[in-house]
Design an enzyme around this catalytic site. Structure first.
Site, mmCIF file in Angstrom:
data_model
loop_
_atom_site.group_PDB
_atom_site.id
_atom_site.type_symbol
_atom_site.label_atom_id
_atom_site.label_comp_id
_atom_site.label_asym_id
_atom_site.label_seq_id
_atom_site.Cartn_x
_atom_site.Cartn_y
_atom_site.Cartn_z
ATOM 1 N N TYR A 142 0.823 -1.212 0.000
ATOM 2 C CA TYR A 142 0.000 0.000 0.000
ATOM 3 C C TYR A 142 0.858 1.262 0.000
ATOM 4 C CZ TYR A 142 -4.720 -1.834 0.843
ATOM 5 O OH TYR A 142 -5.949 -2.422 0.724
ATOM 6 N N LYS A 192 2.673 -15.300 2.490
ATOM 7 C CA LYS A 192 2.892 -16.022 1.235
ATOM 8 C C LYS A 192 4.384 -16.318 1.177
ATOM 9 C CE LYS A 192 1.507 -17.642 -2.792
ATOM 10 N NZ LYS A 192 0.614 -18.815 -2.912
ATOM 11 N N ASP A 224 -3.423 -18.048 0.213
ATOM 12 C CA ASP A 224 -4.401 -18.729 -0.652
ATOM 13 C C ASP A 224 -5.132 -19.817 0.127
ATOM 14 O OD1 ASP A 224 -1.959 -20.069 -0.507
ATOM 15 O OD2 ASP A 224 -1.973 -20.740 -2.597
ATOM 16 N N ASP A 248 -6.652 -6.838 3.920
ATOM 17 C CA ASP A 248 -7.735 -6.152 3.203
ATOM 18 C C ASP A 248 -8.661 -7.190 2.575
ATOM 19 O OD1 ASP A 248 -9.163 -4.037 1.900
ATOM 20 O OD2 ASP A 248 -8.067 -4.522 0.062
ATOM 21 N N ASP A 252 -12.586 -8.695 4.083
ATOM 22 C CA ASP A 252 -13.832 -8.638 3.311
ATOM 23 C C ASP A 252 -14.441 -10.030 3.190
ATOM 24 O OD1 ASP A 252 -13.790 -5.903 2.769
ATOM 25 O OD2 ASP A 252 -14.312 -6.195 0.656
HETATM 26 C C1 IPM Z 1 -10.610 -0.972 3.552
HETATM 27 C C2 IPM Z 1 -10.756 -0.376 2.171
HETATM 28 C C3 IPM Z 1 -9.555 0.527 1.931
HETATM 29 C C4 IPM Z 1 -8.300 -0.331 2.016
HETATM 30 C C5 IPM Z 1 -9.611 1.288 0.599
HETATM 31 C C6 IPM Z 1 -10.884 2.091 0.471
HETATM 32 C C7 IPM Z 1 -8.403 2.169 0.422
HETATM 33 O O1 IPM Z 1 -10.860 -1.389 1.233
HETATM 34 O O2 IPM Z 1 -10.621 -0.196 4.527
HETATM 35 O O3 IPM Z 1 -10.529 -2.193 3.660
HETATM 36 O O4 IPM Z 1 -7.919 -0.970 1.032
HETATM 37 O O5 IPM Z 1 -7.708 -0.363 3.088
HETATM 38 MG MG MG Z 2 -11.026 -3.340 2.052
#
Ligand code: IPM
Ligand code: MG
Length: 357
Positions: A142, A192, A224, A248, A252
């Site tokens: 990042y 990884k 993975d 990240d 999700d």
């Molecule tokens: C998160 C989001 C952010 C990230 C984006 C919006 C920059 O996906 O907070 O998980 O990748 O950290």
């Molecule tokens: Mg995210």
């Protein structure tokens, strides 16, 4: 107690969900005799529109002067044409970096009331899901340099750098083990290392830090495999400790498995100074301004703010119970709606939770 909270409403559904979070905090303060002083600042697309950049200096100053930062979400198609350095997301990444928020805590919990929403097969769902992703937040690909796009050998070429030093790994590993000590004492470190040098260092440093936490069980998993194990049987995880990009993605995934991305809060903290509290989900521009959004992840982020950022654990419990009660009483926003439940809008859900306090 008197506390200063900086509100960053951001974009899309951001303003409407944060208004509900604020409403609940105000109700909680009134109930418990606290005073929350709120100040708002621009971030993301809203800041680009108002002040020309996604993270104005005045926003940084207001955040730094507060006891905690309460953010909703940034981004949307409206700003897709912005150059990479001026995208709404830069506002979010920038404030994390400015405040030194290297640890991102993302609990994914399947509430019994919402078990029907779980995306897994009933046999897997039955095992339950109560994990927390401890994600490094201010390093990795990042922020790594060099980065850019250029023409190489006549071809447009993009590149980024995945990079961690041992100190960055050590401090997040500590947070991971400390978090595990307060939970089921089990850490899975995700990397990884079969391919990446960064990951090999990650694995070695995590093992070193582990020596200070003999009570915690540590295992390592390739990213993975972790992605696969999460859908196969998420109940095997307690703390997932990982870097910025893997965290990240996995956070999700973990949250979506619960079936209710609209429910999951997060906390980002550093070694000192205000923390930042925000829902895991994004700005959902498609439903912005329609009073349809689920404010519960934001409201629960408010609870995390009270517990981890403002040292008000009892108040945090109160808010979490008020949310559970709203769900037990059958109230649902559209994203978690099931047959036989009562559909409510964003504002109404905020009112119900506030009244439950
Ligand atoms: C998160 C989001 C952010 C990230 C984006 C919006 C920059 O996906 O907070 O998980 O990748 O950290
Ligand atoms: Mg995210």
């Amino acid at each position: 107690m008197k506390k200063h909270i900086c509100l960053l409403p951001g974009d899309g559904i951001g303003p409407e969900i944060l208004a509900q979070g604020k409403k609940v905090l105000e109700a909680c303060a009134a109930k418990r005799g606290h005073e929350f002083v709120f100040e708002s600042a621009n971030i993301g697309g809203a800041a680009i529109d108002a002040e020309g950049c996604p993270l104005p200096e005045s926003t940084i100053a207001k955040c730094k002067a507060s006891d905690a930062v309460y953010l909703s979400a940034v981004g949307g198609p409206k700003w897709d044409a912005q150059p990479p350095s001026n995208r709404p997301e830069k506002g979010l990444l920038g404030i994390r970096k400015e405040l030194g928020l290297f640890a991102n805590l993302r609990p994914a919990l399947m509430l019994p009331e919402l078990a029907g929403a779980c995306l897994l097969r009933p046999e897997a769902a039955k095992l339950g899901l109560d994990l927390i992703v401890v994600r490094e937040l201010t390093g990795d690909i990042y922020f790594g340099e060099p980065r850019g796009t250029e023409v190489r050998d006549g071809l447009r070429t993009g590149y980024n750098t995945m990079i961690y030093n041992e100190e960055e790994i050590r401090r997040i590993a500590k947070v991971g083990f400390e978090t595990a000590m307060k939970r089921r004492k089990n850490v899975v470190s995700v990397d990884k290392s079969n391919v990446l040098e960064t990951s090999r260092l990650w694995r070695a440093v995590v093992a070193e830090v582990h020596k200070d936490y003999p009570e915690v069980a540590l295992s390592n998993m390739y990213v993975d495999n972790a992605a696969m194990q999460l859908v196969r049987d998420p109940s095997q995880f307690d703390v997932i400790l990982t870097g910025n990009i893997f965290g990240d993605i996995l956070s999700d995934e973990a949250s979506a498995i619960t079936g209710s991305l609209g429910m999951l809060p997060s906390a980002s903290v550093g070694s000192s100074g205000p923390g930042l509290f925000e829902p895991v989900h994004g700005s959902a521009p498609d439903i912005a301004g329609q009073d349809k959004a689920n404010p519960l992840a934001t409201i629960l982020s408010g609870a995390m703010m009270l517990r981890l950022g403002l040292n008000m654990a009892e108040e945090a419990d109160m808010i979490e119970k008020a949310v559970s009660k709203a769900l037990k009483d059958g109230y649902r926003t559209a994203d978690i709606m099931e047959e036989g439940k009562t559909l409510v809008g964003c504002q109404k859900m905020g009112d119900i939770v506030a009244a439950n306090l």
